[in-house]
Design an enzyme around this catalytic site. Structure first.
Site, mmCIF file in Angstrom:
data_model
loop_
_atom_site.group_PDB
_atom_site.id
_atom_site.type_symbol
_atom_site.label_atom_id
_atom_site.label_comp_id
_atom_site.label_asym_id
_atom_site.label_seq_id
_atom_site.Cartn_x
_atom_site.Cartn_y
_atom_site.Cartn_z
ATOM 1 N N GLY A 40 0.829 -1.193 0.000
ATOM 2 C CA GLY A 40 0.000 0.000 0.000
ATOM 3 C C GLY A 40 0.864 1.245 0.000
ATOM 4 N N PRO A 41 0.268 2.416 0.174
ATOM 5 C CA PRO A 41 1.024 3.670 0.142
ATOM 6 C C PRO A 41 1.881 3.859 1.400
ATOM 7 C CG PRO A 41 -1.261 4.103 0.693
ATOM 8 C CD PRO A 41 -1.178 2.647 0.356
ATOM 9 N N ASP A 87 11.549 -11.135 -1.298
ATOM 10 C CA ASP A 87 11.157 -10.003 -2.143
ATOM 11 C C ASP A 87 12.235 -8.922 -2.109
ATOM 12 O OD1 ASP A 87 9.559 -8.676 -3.947
ATOM 13 O OD2 ASP A 87 8.299 -7.734 -2.432
#
Length: 826
Positions: free
Chosen positions: A522-523, A634
């Site tokens: 998300g942001p 990741d």
């Protein structure tokens, strides 16, 4: 017998110039050592001879382990004066001086000893010590000269690090300039005798790291190793000498302390099973190891959200600078001390003792006498035991400012710091020493009971309010697949739970002006608390492919990880959408720099090499040194954040997985990660392991060198990705063509070539061919030779004979920066 006429003179001349590969047992005036010959210790542990380090053609005389491959050099004679060819000769002259001469008989290097021997001989001992003595004497008291008195970058067992206070001889370690150049580099490790002796590491003659003073068992700056079967250390300090040395418990084990060209100090042990050097310990483990980071009268605690904290009874000297994490000004007293008998001392446990340069010591005092001595002197700021063995003995007194203290997770030492009596807690204050013990106990018990009662009432009220709030908002459960918030067990994380109103105010109600970026979670917003502390808030988006599981995973995992190259999680908020609150990284992420034409110039080669090493250290911690084995899954440039000093910090652990014991990998049907950074065995089959992170690291290294994104790179001629293009350039001897234009004005050739090779080794097709991060760290620091890299993953060069066309089908692509997450059917 008939003698035939052989051409004697030509044969003698040929023998004179012929270099054999034979080994000698000694060097004498009549038996020199020529290039091509070696001198071997009696049991064959060490070997001395001529060598050329790295890719240079210069010749040096050095000592190395005979039976260890790759060549591990522990000492160099002519490190500042290399030979240009293979005509060097090492000999002992009639005065007993060891000399190295070139083809013109010019002396390039000499031992320069002043004592003359009647029958000089040079021998290499099984300790790795090259000595000159008289043939008539063999004991160490009659050594005329020894290499152990002149260390280079390596401290071997039995070698002293320190000073001879009578002769002035100073034995210290100094790094090589590079893996190709053994001349003295910019990093030095030495013992300083001022005050009470302590070990310092300097970079360009500026203190960079302090190991602390010796307390009888260890340097207080290093955590204690509870069980150490490898070596026994000791520190000697008397009127004649001050030095540190160590001996091996098992003489068949090879161990050394070395300093890499980048300044990383490491204690290494050779593993016969793995055929490599393994790191036991290393310096600069976290941010708090930077000398004097927090200034005077403060303590550095990397596990604390604030990192630097003033000692109790002290306050920041410059509050404004302190609030923006500039702690160099340190702290000052909150209340003035009047140097009276009622001044007291506050005890701090398990810390790295402050700089002892302005200290005084007494070996016979006990701790009570030490306190009395400090109490009588107005300039005395603190005291501690000199030796912690057998309950403690001796006295160490500090005068002037207390600098470079660190809270350690284990080990360290106790110290008593002077403060005004008004700043002491009730039980600490010495004025209550004659107070009736029963009354004191009664007050204590009553106080505890009252406090516990108040706590129970408060907790009950909070529980009622929380239940009403949860019921009102319909958040009793997230969904039938995700656990309740109550199962998060925040009490296990030691994290601060932020109220939503505080976070909203800090980010100006999540204003778009404060938005730093957006990822798969998300942001992310920049914010500032009321006290000025800056932070970054990552907010779970309703449209995010990541959910509560990833949120919970990151909270519970990263809160337990502490390393200077991992981003620090300050807390979280679980009202409405989940939010994670991190330390603020003013320089944003790595991709913000390296993929931008103008900003890429900010990161010169020195900074990029520093960042590469920092990422490697962070991954090594995750894979081998943390309490759990952690696979990030990741790792990418956008998940490498940069602090004020451009130190790299690995972030975003939502997809990370942990393992116990010897487990190093697993398989999943839920493939999560980012195209361009995922290895083929994971992208196609769901197999992930520590080698998955190694692959991602290799991609990052090649991206940092080239300034190009792997997944967006396209070589139209041969249809190569960045990995294939880099490997082809390497094969053709044109690896430097890969380098970013922004780096070409000034760079270190050997470091760039070394990093390209390491990057290619990390992205090889087969995971078993890739090195682990322990080997990567050693290779980056020139401590391990580099193999030739094999075919990289996803290599689909159409012109390559025998290329596997099936690989082309497996090449992933992604149009954006978003992480890929594929959920399995349920």
């Amino acid at each position: 017998m008939v003698m035939k006429n052989f051409p004697v003179l030509p044969i003698c001349i040929a023998l004179l110039f012929f270099r054999t590969s034979t080994s000698l047992d000694s060097i004498t005036p009549s038996q020199p050592l020529r290039d091509g010959q070696t001198l071997v210790s009696s049991v064959g542990a060490f070997e001395l001879g001529f060598f050329s380090p790295g890719k240079t053609k210069n010749r040096y005389v050095g000592i190395w382990y005979k039976h260890i491959s790759p060549l591990t050099v522990v000492w160099v004679a002519n490190r500042e004066a290399p030979l240009s060819d293979g005509s060097g000769i090492l000999a002992v002259n009639d005065q007993g001086i060891l000399v190295l001469v070139d083809s013109t008989n010019r002396t390039v290097w000499s031992s320069n000893n002043s004592i003359i021997a009647e029958k000089p001989i040079a021998r290499l001992l099984d300790t790795g010590n090259l000595i000159i003595s008289d043939k008539r004497y063999s004991d160490k008291d009659h050594f005329i000269w020894q290499s152990f008195d002149y260390p280079c970058d390596t401290l071997l067992p039995g070698m002293k690090l320190g000073l001879n206070l009578v002769t002035g001889l100073n034995r210290f370690l100094s790094s090589w300039k590079s893996p190709d150049d053994p001349s003295q580099g910019e990093h030095i490790l030495k013992l300083y005798p001022q005050g009470y002796p302590q070990s310092f590491q300097l970079r360009r003659n500026v203190i960079h790291f302090r190991a602390g003073s010796w307390n009888g068992l260890y340097f207080t700056g290093y955590p204690v190793q509870k069980q150490n079967p490898v070596y026994m250390a000791k520190f000697v300090f008397n009127d004649k000498e001050a030095y540190y040395e160590y001996e091996l418990v098992n003489s068949s084990v090879y161990s050394r302390i070395t300093m890499s060209p980048s300044g990383m100090g490491m204690r290494l042990v050779w593993s016969n099973q793995r055929g490599m050097w393994e790191i036991i310990s290393a310096n600069m483990a976290d941010q708090c190891d930077n000398y004097g980071l927090c200034g005077a009268y403060s303590i550095c605690d990397f596990s604390s959200s604030s990192v630097c904290e003033c000692l109790k009874g002290f306050m920041p000297k410059n509050v404004e600078q302190w609030n923006i994490s500039n702690w160099s000004g340190g702290c000052v007293q909150s209340a003035q001390m009047d140097c009276s008998s009622i001044d007291g001392f506050r005890k701090y446990r398990g810390v790295k003792l402050p700089d002892t340069s302005s200290s005084q010591f007494n070996k016979t005092m006990n701790l009570e006498e030490c306190q009395q001595s400090c109490q009588r002197n107005c300039s005395c700021t603190a005291f501690a035991n000199l030796d912690i063995r057998d309950g403690g003995s001796g006295c160490l007194l500090w005068f002037n400012d207390l600098i470079d203290m660190k809270q350690l997770p284990q080990g360290g030492q106790d110290i008593f710091i002077r403060v005004p009596a008004s700043e002491l807690d009730f039980f600490e204050n010495k004025r209550y020493g004659n107070f009736n013990k029963r009354k004191l106990l009664g007050i204590a018990v009553g106080s505890v009971a009252v406090n516990m009662g108040m706590m129970l009432i408060i907790l009950g009220l909070i529980k009622c309010v929380w239940k009403r709030k949860v019921k009102k908002s319909g958040m009793t459960k997230i969904c039938h697949k995700n656990p309740c918030y109550s199962k998060l067990r925040m009490e296990d994380t030691d994290l601060q739970i932020f109220d939503l109103s505080i976070i909203a105010k800090a980010t100006d109600n999540f204003s778009s002006a404060n938005k730093l970026g957006e990822g798969g979670f998300g942001p992310v917003y920049k914010g500032a608390l009321g006290d000025g502390q800056e932070l970054a808030v990552k907010r779970l988006s309703e449209n995010s492919v990541q959910g509560f599981e990833e949120f919970k995973n990151e909270v519970l995992l990263i809160a337990k990880l502490q390393h200077r190259n991992l981003v620090k999680l300050l807390g979280c908020c679980i009202e409405r959408e989940e939010k994670l609150i991190y330390e603020y990284m003013p320089n944003r992420s790595l991709d913000h720099f390296i993929f931008d034409e103008s900003r890429s110039k900010v990161l010169d080669w020195t900074e990029r090499f520093h960042i590469i090493n920092g990422i490697a250290r962070g991954l090594l911690y995750l894979h081998e040194d943390s309490r759990l084995r952690v696979i990030h899954r990741d790792l990418k440039t956008s998940n490498i954040l940069l602090d004020t000093n451009l130190n790299p910090k690995i972030s975003d652990f939502g997809l990370a997985r942990t393992f116990w014991g010897d487990q190093i990998g697993a398989k999943t049907s839920r493939i999560a990660g980012t195209y361009g950074y995922m290895p083929p065995e994971y992208a196609m089959h769901g197999h992930f392991s520590i080698k998955s992170d190694v692959f991602s690291f290799g991609v990052i290294v090649l991206e940092m060198i080239s300034g190009k994104k792997n997944r967006e790179f396209s070589d139209l001629e041969d249809f190569l990705n960045l990995l294939g293009y880099a490997w082809r350039l390497w094969r053709e001897g044109m690896a430097l063509e890969l380098m970013d234009q922004a780096l070409r004005e000034r760079f270190n050739l050997s470091e760039v070539m070394q990093c390209i090779q390491v990057g290619l080794l990390c992205v090889q097709q087969r995971p078993e061919d890739r090195p682990d991060m322990s080997s990567v760290v050693l290779m980056l620091n020139g401590e391990k030779s580099l193999a030739d890299p094999g075919v990289p993953a996803f290599y689909i060069e159409s012109k390559m004979p025998g290329a596997d066309s099936s690989l082309e089908k497996c090449k992933p692509s992604s149009p954006n920066e978003m992480s890929l997450t594929i959920f399995e059917a349920r």
